[in-house]
Motif scaffolding. Structure first.
Motif, mmCIF file in Angstrom:
data_model
loop_
_atom_site.group_PDB
_atom_site.id
_atom_site.type_symbol
_atom_site.label_atom_id
_atom_site.label_comp_id
_atom_site.label_asym_id
_atom_site.label_seq_id
_atom_site.Cartn_x
_atom_site.Cartn_y
_atom_site.Cartn_z
ATOM 1 N N TYR A 158 0.808 -1.218 0.000
ATOM 2 C CA TYR A 158 0.000 0.000 0.000
ATOM 3 C C TYR A 158 0.841 1.268 0.000
ATOM 4 C CZ TYR A 158 -4.253 -2.691 0.703
ATOM 5 O OH TYR A 158 -5.323 -3.555 0.534
ATOM 6 N N SER A 159 2.153 1.133 0.202
ATOM 7 C CA SER A 159 3.016 2.312 0.127
ATOM 8 C C SER A 159 3.031 2.885 -1.293
ATOM 9 C CB SER A 159 4.440 1.961 0.563
ATOM 10 O OG SER A 159 5.013 0.983 -0.296
ATOM 11 N N VAL A 160 2.815 2.014 -2.305
ATOM 12 C CA VAL A 160 2.730 2.474 -3.684
ATOM 13 C C VAL A 160 1.499 3.356 -3.864
ATOM 14 C CG1 VAL A 160 2.562 1.736 -6.092
ATOM 15 C CG2 VAL A 160 3.889 0.379 -4.462
ATOM 16 N N GLU A 161 0.394 2.935 -3.257
ATOM 17 C CA GLU A 161 -0.833 3.725 -3.319
ATOM 18 C C GLU A 161 -0.636 5.061 -2.619
ATOM 19 O OE1 GLU A 161 -5.554 3.135 -2.148
ATOM 20 O OE2 GLU A 161 -3.985 2.317 -0.850
ATOM 21 N N GLU A 162 0.002 5.055 -1.457
ATOM 22 C CA GLU A 162 0.233 6.288 -0.714
ATOM 23 C C GLU A 162 1.168 7.223 -1.470
ATOM 24 O OE1 GLU A 162 1.711 4.790 2.930
ATOM 25 O OE2 GLU A 162 -0.247 4.059 3.635
ATOM 26 N N ALA A 164 1.399 7.442 -4.740
ATOM 27 C CA ALA A 164 0.618 8.035 -5.830
ATOM 28 C C ALA A 164 -0.259 9.175 -5.324
ATOM 29 C CB ALA A 164 -0.236 6.962 -6.498
ATOM 30 N N MET A 165 -0.855 9.000 -4.151
ATOM 31 C CA MET A 165 -1.706 10.054 -3.600
ATOM 32 C C MET A 165 -0.885 11.245 -3.146
ATOM 33 S SD MET A 165 -4.828 8.115 -1.567
ATOM 34 C CE MET A 165 -3.749 7.123 -0.505
ATOM 35 N N SER A 166 0.333 10.981 -2.663
ATOM 36 C CA SER A 166 1.203 12.080 -2.235
ATOM 37 C C SER A 166 1.657 12.934 -3.415
ATOM 38 C CB SER A 166 2.424 11.528 -1.490
ATOM 39 O OG SER A 166 3.280 10.818 -2.381
ATOM 40 N N LEU A 167 1.603 12.364 -4.617
ATOM 41 C CA LEU A 167 1.986 13.099 -5.828
ATOM 42 C C LEU A 167 0.804 13.820 -6.464
ATOM 43 C CD1 LEU A 167 4.404 10.489 -7.442
ATOM 44 C CD2 LEU A 167 5.011 12.630 -6.291
ATOM 45 N N GLY A 168 -0.346 13.778 -5.811
ATOM 46 C CA GLY A 168 -1.484 14.556 -6.273
ATOM 47 C C GLY A 168 -2.653 13.766 -6.830
ATOM 48 N N ALA A 169 -2.511 12.457 -6.965
ATOM 49 C CA ALA A 169 -3.612 11.655 -7.509
ATOM 50 C C ALA A 169 -4.698 11.485 -6.446
ATOM 51 C CB ALA A 169 -3.101 10.294 -7.956
ATOM 52 N N SER A 170 -5.939 11.521 -6.864
ATOM 53 C CA SER A 170 -7.037 11.304 -5.936
ATOM 54 C C SER A 170 -7.094 9.832 -5.535
ATOM 55 C CB SER A 170 -8.372 11.715 -6.579
ATOM 56 O OG SER A 170 -8.664 10.876 -7.687
ATOM 57 N N THR A 174 -6.229 6.727 -7.947
ATOM 58 C CA THR A 174 -5.172 5.813 -7.506
ATOM 59 C C THR A 174 -5.659 4.379 -7.470
ATOM 60 O OG1 THR A 174 -4.199 7.569 -6.147
ATOM 61 C CG2 THR A 174 -3.552 5.306 -5.639
ATOM 62 N N PHE A 175 -6.905 4.216 -7.041
ATOM 63 C CA PHE A 175 -7.461 2.869 -6.962
ATOM 64 C C PHE A 175 -7.529 2.226 -8.348
ATOM 65 C CE2 PHE A 175 -11.126 -0.032 -7.040
ATOM 66 C CZ PHE A 175 -10.757 -0.916 -6.033
ATOM 67 N N PHE A 176 -7.983 2.998 -9.345
ATOM 68 C CA PHE A 176 -8.148 2.441 -10.691
ATOM 69 C C PHE A 176 -6.838 2.341 -11.464
ATOM 70 C CE2 PHE A 176 -12.596 3.679 -9.961
ATOM 71 C CZ PHE A 176 -13.236 2.521 -10.406
ATOM 72 N N THR A 177 -5.885 3.204 -11.192
ATOM 73 C CA THR A 177 -4.637 3.213 -11.973
ATOM 74 C C THR A 177 -3.473 2.516 -11.285
ATOM 75 O OG1 THR A 177 -4.029 5.393 -11.064
ATOM 76 C CG2 THR A 177 -5.272 5.349 -13.146
ATOM 77 N N VAL A 178 -3.576 2.323 -9.974
ATOM 78 C CA VAL A 178 -2.463 1.705 -9.238
ATOM 79 C C VAL A 178 -2.871 0.381 -8.599
ATOM 80 C CG1 VAL A 178 -0.813 1.979 -7.336
ATOM 81 C CG2 VAL A 178 -1.386 3.942 -8.789
ATOM 82 N N VAL A 179 -3.973 0.400 -7.849
ATOM 83 C CA VAL A 179 -4.367 -0.796 -7.094
ATOM 84 C C VAL A 179 -4.883 -1.898 -8.024
ATOM 85 C CG1 VAL A 179 -5.857 -1.719 -5.281
ATOM 86 C CG2 VAL A 179 -4.888 0.573 -5.048
ATOM 87 N N LEU A 180 -5.882 -1.578 -8.834
ATOM 88 C CA LEU A 180 -6.493 -2.607 -9.693
ATOM 89 C C LEU A 180 -5.496 -3.269 -10.653
ATOM 90 C CD1 LEU A 180 -10.073 -1.315 -10.630
ATOM 91 C CD2 LEU A 180 -9.416 -3.063 -8.985
#
Length: 262
Positions: A158-162, A164-170, A174-180
């Motif tokens: 989940y650090s990858v998700e965090e 992405a969000m720290s770089l400005g992604a909602s 983030t869920f659709f472009t990183v997690v899925l």
């Protein structure tokens, strides 16, 4: 020591014969020329496989079965993915209880689930047969979707998700472009497993079907009541092949080691 190993090998062989013997008999009878189920079969013929596609009741119920499995899978996926994500990512009171609720359909006997759904969906709420059947299969598929996708999420960093969000992604983006994309194999495996469970289901479907709406497994039971030819054996062989192909695909996507090495 050698006698012990020989005894274990003999016992293992007998177990395999006991498990695989009925399958061999079904496969053998499906190729028989006779008009009744018989083993060993008399001659060799593919006419019973051809007969499957000539019987309208099988074709119609096959369409219903596939339609319910696909539509139910889609709805179960739309509900199950957020649920699996919340259970894996979130920390809240009642999490274990909620997880138990989601998994309960595979813990409760299918006959009990089917009767309960018949009583509430059909009798009490007077829902149409197809709608009740669809709801029943959605409930049946949800645990498989949640468990398989939850297993994928438990191995996701989940650090990858965090990051992405720290770089400005909602969070949604983030869920659709990183997690899925990172749980794609688990997503596909969950869909295949849920589809297979819905397609082969009998215990819930037998309560949820009615005039004009039936599934292939239920139609097979009805056919056996009136006919005793090898057509049912031929359908069973095709279903075994379908199940085998799905399990190979699931194994290639995730593998048993994925679950054992968690």
């Amino acid at each position: 020591m050698k006698d012990k190993h020989r005894g274990l090998a003999l016992f293992t062989t007998l177990v395999f014969i006991f498990l695989l013997g009925p399958l061999v008999i079904i496969i053998g009878t499906s190729f028989g020329e006779g008009s009744v189920l018989k083993f060993p079969p008399e001659g060799f013929s593919l006419k019973w496989y051809k007969n499957i596609f000539e019987v309208d009741m099988f074709m119609e119920t096959f369409k219903v079965t596939v339609g319910v499995a696909l539509l139910g899978n889609l709805i179960a996926l739309l509900l199950g993915v957020p649920a699996a994500y919340a259970l894996s990512r979130g920390q809240f009171r009642g999490k274990e209880f909620l997880n138990s609720i989601f998994i309960s359909p595979i813990l409760i006997p299918g006959v009990v689930m089917g009767f309960a759904m018949l009583k509430f969906l059909v009798v009490q709420f007077n829902l149409p047969i197809y709608t009740s059947l669809l709801i029943g299969h959605i409930v049946l598929m949800m645990p498989f979707i949640i468990r398989v996708i939850g297993s994928s999420l438990s191995n996701f960093d989940y650090s990858v998700e965090e990051a992405a969000m720290s770089l400005g992604a909602s969070r949604l983006k983030t869920f659709f472009t990183v997690v899925l994309p990172n749980i794609r194999s688990g997503l596909i495996a969950g869909v295949l497993l849920a589809f297979l469970e819905s397609f082969n289901n009998v215990d819930i479907s037998v309560f949820m079907t009615g005039p004009g709406v039936s599934t292939l497994p239920i139609q097979m039971l009805t056919y056996v009541e009136n006919y005793f030819d090898p057509t049912i054996a031929a359908i069973s062989v095709l279903l075994m092949v379908l199940t085998g192909l799905f399990m190979v695909m699931i194994e290639r996507l995730m593998g048993l080691s994925y679950f054992t090495n968690k």
